[in-house]
Motif scaffolding. Structure first.
Motif, PDB file in Angstrom:
ATOM      1  N   VAL A   8      36.497 -39.281  34.916  1.00 41.34           N
ATOM      2  CA  VAL A   8      35.406 -38.299  34.847  1.00 41.34           C
ATOM      3  C   VAL A   8      35.515 -37.464  33.568  1.00 41.34           C
ATOM      4  CG1 VAL A   8      34.936 -38.188  37.312  1.00 41.34           C
ATOM      5  CG2 VAL A   8      36.723 -36.743  36.361  1.00 41.34           C
TER       6      VAL A   8
ATOM      7  N   ALA B 249      32.915 -24.580  45.134  1.00 41.50           N
ATOM      8  CA  ALA B 249      33.718 -25.778  45.416  1.00 41.50           C
ATOM      9  C   ALA B 249      33.699 -26.742  44.228  1.00 41.50           C
ATOM     10  CB  ALA B 249      33.182 -26.463  46.668  1.00 41.50           C
ATOM     11  N   GLU B 250      32.528 -26.923  43.613  1.00 40.39           N
ATOM     12  CA  GLU B 250      32.434 -27.859  42.485  1.00 40.39           C
ATOM     13  C   GLU B 250      33.136 -27.300  41.236  1.00 40.39           C
ATOM     14  OE1 GLU B 250      31.959 -30.477  44.088  1.00 40.39           O
ATOM     15  OE2 GLU B 250      30.300 -31.382  42.989  1.00 40.39           O
ATOM     16  N   GLN B 251      33.073 -25.959  41.078  1.00 40.40           N
ATOM     17  CA  GLN B 251      33.810 -25.350  39.958  1.00 40.40           C
ATOM     18  C   GLN B 251      35.312 -25.494  40.158  1.00 40.40           C
ATOM     19  OE1 GLN B 251      32.040 -21.437  40.203  1.00 40.40           O
ATOM     20  NE2 GLN B 251      30.751 -21.779  38.396  1.00 40.40           N
TER      21      GLN B 251
ATOM     22  N   ILE C 105      42.262 -34.465  42.374  1.00 41.03           N
ATOM     23  CA  ILE C 105      42.516 -34.540  40.935  1.00 41.03           C
ATOM     24  C   ILE C 105      41.286 -34.184  40.102  1.00 41.03           C
ATOM     25  CG2 ILE C 105      44.425 -36.167  41.125  1.00 41.03           C
ATOM     26  CD1 ILE C 105      42.641 -38.399  40.498  1.00 41.03           C
ATOM     27  N   GLY C 106      40.269 -33.636  40.779  1.00 40.93           N
ATOM     28  CA  GLY C 106      39.182 -33.037  40.017  1.00 40.93           C
ATOM     29  C   GLY C 106      37.856 -33.775  40.042  1.00 40.93           C
ATOM     30  N   PHE C 107      37.713 -34.766  40.927  1.00 45.41           N
ATOM     31  CA  PHE C 107      36.400 -35.413  41.041  1.00 45.41           C
ATOM     32  C   PHE C 107      35.463 -34.467  41.774  1.00 45.41           C
ATOM     33  CE2 PHE C 107      37.104 -40.267  40.659  1.00 45.41           C
ATOM     34  CZ  PHE C 107      37.972 -40.078  39.598  1.00 45.41           C
ATOM     35  N   ARG C 108      34.250 -34.363  41.254  1.00 44.33           N
ATOM     36  CA  ARG C 108      33.237 -33.565  41.945  1.00 44.33           C
ATOM     37  C   ARG C 108      32.643 -34.392  43.085  1.00 44.33           C
ATOM     38  NH1 ARG C 108      29.334 -29.871  38.841  1.00 44.33           N
ATOM     39  NH2 ARG C 108      30.773 -28.328  38.021  1.00 44.33           N
TER      40      ARG C 108
ATOM     41  N   HIS D 287      30.698 -37.300  41.929  1.00 42.00           N
ATOM     42  CA  HIS D 287      31.495 -38.440  41.456  1.00 42.00           C
ATOM     43  C   HIS D 287      31.828 -39.377  42.623  1.00 42.00           C
ATOM     44  CE1 HIS D 287      32.814 -35.518  38.110  1.00 42.00           C
ATOM     45  NE2 HIS D 287      31.907 -36.340  37.619  1.00 42.00           N
TER      46      HIS D 287
ATOM     47  N   THR E 107      41.812 -31.709  51.782  1.00 39.81           N
ATOM     48  CA  THR E 107      43.109 -31.602  52.470  1.00 39.81           C
ATOM     49  C   THR E 107      43.105 -32.390  53.767  1.00 39.81           C
ATOM     50  OG1 THR E 107      42.316 -29.511  53.327  1.00 39.81           O
ATOM     51  CG2 THR E 107      43.873 -29.397  51.540  1.00 39.81           C
TER      52      THR E 107
ATOM     53  N   ALA F 265      36.675 -27.995  41.618  1.00 37.80           N
ATOM     54  CA  ALA F 265      37.009 -29.394  41.255  1.00 37.80           C
ATOM     55  C   ALA F 265      37.276 -29.482  39.758  1.00 37.80           C
ATOM     56  CB  ALA F 265      35.878 -30.329  41.665  1.00 37.80           C
ATOM     57  N   ASP F 266      36.417 -28.849  38.983  1.00 37.38           N
ATOM     58  CA  ASP F 266      36.614 -28.836  37.525  1.00 37.38           C
ATOM     59  C   ASP F 266      37.910 -28.105  37.162  1.00 37.38           C
ATOM     60  OD1 ASP F 266      34.217 -30.138  37.283  1.00 37.38           O
ATOM     61  OD2 ASP F 266      33.051 -28.328  36.813  1.00 37.38           O
TER      62      ASP F 266
ATOM     63  N   LEU G 201      42.670 -26.358  46.896  1.00 31.58           N
ATOM     64  CA  LEU G 201      42.153 -27.336  47.871  1.00 31.58           C
ATOM     65  C   LEU G 201      41.800 -26.699  49.205  1.00 31.58           C
ATOM     66  CD1 LEU G 201      44.593 -30.357  47.334  1.00 31.58           C
ATOM     67  CD2 LEU G 201      42.199 -30.263  46.693  1.00 31.58           C
ATOM     68  N   THR G 202      42.501 -25.628  49.553  1.00 31.96           N
ATOM     69  CA  THR G 202      42.298 -24.995  50.866  1.00 31.96           C
ATOM     70  C   THR G 202      41.932 -23.529  50.672  1.00 31.96           C
ATOM     71  OG1 THR G 202      43.971 -26.454  51.778  1.00 31.96           O
ATOM     72  CG2 THR G 202      43.370 -24.558  53.113  1.00 31.96           C
TER      73      THR G 202
ATOM     74  N   PHE H 130      48.577 -32.962  40.759  1.00 32.05           N
ATOM     75  CA  PHE H 130      49.225 -33.069  42.078  1.00 32.05           C
ATOM     76  C   PHE H 130      50.163 -34.269  42.128  1.00 32.05           C
ATOM     77  CE2 PHE H 130      45.742 -30.400  43.706  1.00 32.05           C
ATOM     78  CZ  PHE H 130      46.437 -29.591  44.588  1.00 32.05           C
TER      79      PHE H 130
ATOM     80  N   ARG I 230      40.603 -27.865  39.013  1.00 30.14           N
ATOM     81  CA  ARG I 230      41.754 -28.738  39.332  1.00 30.14           C
ATOM     82  C   ARG I 230      41.960 -29.771  38.228  1.00 30.14           C
ATOM     83  NH1 ARG I 230      39.732 -28.321  44.669  1.00 30.14           N
ATOM     84  NH2 ARG I 230      38.532 -30.245  44.496  1.00 30.14           N
ATOM     85  N   LYS I 231      40.837 -30.308  37.757  1.00 28.99           N
ATOM     86  CA  LYS I 231      40.928 -31.333  36.712  1.00 28.99           C
ATOM     87  C   LYS I 231      41.626 -30.760  35.471  1.00 28.99           C
ATOM     88  CE  LYS I 231      37.195 -32.502  34.459  1.00 28.99           C
ATOM     89  NZ  LYS I 231      35.796 -32.921  34.332  1.00 28.99           N
TER      90      LYS I 231
ATOM     91  N   THR J 252      48.634 -26.341  48.795  1.00 21.45           N
ATOM     92  CA  THR J 252      47.209 -26.732  48.729  1.00 21.45           C
ATOM     93  C   THR J 252      46.326 -25.529  48.393  1.00 21.45           C
ATOM     94  OG1 THR J 252      46.944 -26.463  51.123  1.00 21.45           O
ATOM     95  CG2 THR J 252      47.448 -28.685  50.331  1.00 21.45           C
TER      96      THR J 252
END
Lengths: 239, 385
Positions: free
Chosen positions: A112, A76-78, B296-299, B302, B379, A80-81, A56-57, A89, A83-84, A51
């Motif tokens: 998204v 945190a939002e960056q 999986i990348g949702f902000r 979202h 997590t 998310a991008d 994620l962690t 996973f 990870r996308k 993770t």
């Protein structure tokens, strides 16, 4: 070429005044196109490491650099991008969305992404073809077997074409035959150039990986040399 | 695949729970619509009935000379013929911008005549509008049918010792007493009422009017505006709102509205609580799903979009259904509360209000659950099951 570079990574969990280091000052790197298995007994910090690698962690200390991006220097939002774009996973218990059909589950990461619907459907159907589930695209997850659900989860992890797949005990809920089938799929993806980091406690799964890292009490007990050829090519598997 | 597909599928999956929320919001909105519609109908009905019980606007000539008292009100005198109102002024009142609020226009010509050696005030009236204005009149006999018939007050009957169908002489002309007013306790008891046209010719005041009483339907009507509009049309007249009467009427009418508003507010709060509880429970049971989305990348936005879209869809349906249900019930319930004479039309403004209230309640109550969902640690969320 280093794809993942981990340096002095620490992740501590606090319970009252006690703190436990799930990951205790470890460093390693993973090259592009590698298939690395992370092994170790329960509580050794494998899943926590995964993770942390997946953004994620937030670690307590140290650094995770993926494709020259310091992951935890991002907001945190960056992340998310990130990870996308970089991470796919695959979870032990599949974590499919029960009210979406197989095709829709595979397409979730594309929800998204700004692209025409037809294009998204084409990509997802192509991946379902790859995992041999195109004929079950309109089924709901609970109409599939465990192995089929795992394949859907793999297709979903691949849909954004990420450079890294992080798999947490991907065969933990599967019988032996299905496990081999799933591992063969991972091996096939790796042969196509996909980098994979897989947490497993099943020694048989090691035969599919190109390298393994053994964790014990949050520390690296063994970091094997990269094998010239995957063990699978030397150990016959009946599947 | 778009975020709205996830929302729609999620709603469908949780249809029982969401149906509960939908019904709760629909009932809340329909109750508000019923209360607003019924209270409006009741108010309009009460206003209509109240307005039938007297004038609320008095129009007299602009004069600073003699004055006389009529009905407890001081009005301009009789000697100002050059400034007197006339028949055309009566028509002009019906041409103001708020003309639909004008219920009754009752013109009067006041004169004095000698009857049996006694001075009596003679009032020329239009009997139809006068009896409509003064619902409390109880006439012994009948309403005059032609210009040679008159109505006398109870005091006139007593002092002049007159009876039904007897005749009286006014300015040398004979009038038959068609009706006698039962005692009203007002100045009407001491008056003789004859036809307005006849009075104008009898007292040589053609087309002349001393004062005009107006009953305006004042449910939500701006009485000051009606006064201003009338003044504009009749520049030579003094137009006065009988404030006490209006304020009492308005107070009575608005009491119903305040009651409805209070009940509506309570019901909307209950609706919001239902939405809040349902959406919070929905978020709690979807922690794993939210964890998957985030991994999986949702902000965060979202996740909020998915939750808000669900609330938006449900609130929109509840608003529309609530309006239609509320309208249907109000139409059928209005006669039960005495507003049988009024119709309740399908009102686009009310529909928009119902939709707006529903969205405000449903989406507003979802803000906290949506923010909570978006802030879930992925997590922790993945470990939820």
């Amino acid at each position: 070429m280093n794809l993942i570079y981990v340096e002095n990574l620490i992740k501590e969990y606090h319970s009252g005044e006690e703190s436990v280091a799930a990951v205790d000052n470890i460093s390693f790197s993973i090259d592009l196109g590698e298939f690395v298995a992370v092994v170790g007994p329960s509580g050794s910090g494998k899943s926590t490491l995964l993770t942390v690698l997946g953004g994620l962690t937030h670690p307590t200390g140290g650094q995770v650099v993926i494709d020259e991006i310091d992951v935890y220097a991002l907001t945190a939002e960056q992340r998310a991008d990130f990870r996308k774009e970089y991470i796919g996973f695959v979870f032990q218990s599949f974590h499919l969305i029960p009210y979406l059909n197989v095709l829709e589950n595979v397409m979730i990461p594309l929800a998204v992404v700004d692209a025409p619907g037809a294009e998204k459907t084409e990509i997802a159907l192509g991946l379902l073809e790859k995992v041999s589930l195109a004929d079950k695209a309109r089924r709901l997850p609970d109409e599939l077997s465990g192995g089929e659900q795992e394949r859907v989860a793999i297709a979903r992890a691949l849909v954004n074409n990420p450079p890294i797949i992080l798999a947490d005990e991907p065969t933990g809920n599967l019988d032996s035959t299905t496990s081999h089938s799933i591992m063969a799929l991972f091996r096939h993806l790796n042969e196509e150039g996909q980098s994979i980091v897989m947490v497993t406690h099943n020694p048989e799964n090691l035969t599919y990986a190109g390298r393994f890292i053994t964790l014990r009490d949050g520390k690296i007990a063994q970091n094997s040399e990269a094998l010239k050829q995957p063990l699978i090519e030397r150990i016959p598997i009946n599947n | 695949m778009k975020l709205c597909d996830i929302s729609l599928n999620s709603l469908w999956r949780r249809k029982t729970r969401m149906l509960f929320l939908l019904i709760g919001l629909t009932i809340a909105i329909s109750t508000v619509v019923i209360l607003v519609n019924v209270s409006r109908a009741m108010n309009a009905d009460i206003a209509k009935k109240l307005d039938e019980y007297g004038a609320n606007i008095l129009i007299v000539p602009n004069s600073d000379e003699l004055s006389l008292s009529y009905g407890g009100m001081t009005v301009s005198g009789l000697s100002v013929d050059q400034k007197a109102l006339n028949d055309q002024d009566i028509q002009k009142i019906r041409t103001i911008k708020n003309k639909e609020n004008i219920s009754i226009v009752a013109p009067k010509l006041l004169s004095v005549a000698e009857v049996q050696a006694k001075t009596v005030m003679v009032v020329g009236v239009d009997f139809d509008s006068e009896t409509a204005l003064k619902k409390w009149w109880k006439i012994i006999g009948v309403k005059p049918g032609d210009e040679w018939e008159a109505i006398i007050g109870s005091e006139v009957k007593q002092k002049l010792n007159l009876g039904l169908n007897q005749t009286i002489q006014l300015k040398g002309e004979t009038f038959k007493i068609a009706g006698i007013l039962e005692e009203t306790g007002s100045q009407d008891d001491g008056l003789i009422f004859i036809d307005l046209k006849k009075a104008q010719s009898l007292f040589h005041k053609p087309a002349s009017v001393s004062l005009i009483e107006v009953a305006a339907l004042c449910y939500d009507c701006p009485i000051e505006e009606i006064v201003a509009q009338t003044s504009e049309k009749l520049p030579g007249a003094k137009v006065t709102a009988i404030r006490q009467s209006i304020e009492t009427k308005m107070e009575t009418m608005h009491r119903f509205e305040h009651f409805s508003l209070g009940i509506s507010a309570v019901i909307l709060v209950i609706g919001a609580l239902i939405a809040f509880t349902t959406m919070s429970a929905s978020v709690n049971e979807r922690k794993k799903e939210i964890g998957v989305f985030r991994s999986i990348g949702f902000r965060q936005r979202h996740i909020m979009q998915i939750i808000f879209l669900e609330a938006l869809i449900l609130s929109g349906i509840a608003g529309l259904a609530g309006y239609l249900l509320g309208w249907f019930v109000a139409v059928n319930a209005a006669p039960l509360v005495g507003a049988e004479t009024l119709t309740i039309p399908v009102d686009s403004v009310m529909l928009l209000m119902a939709l707006g209230l529903s969205l405000l309640t449903g989406v507003g109550a979802t803000v906290h659950p949506a923010v909570k969902a978006a802030r879930l640690d992925p997590t922790v969320a993945l470990r939820a099951l």
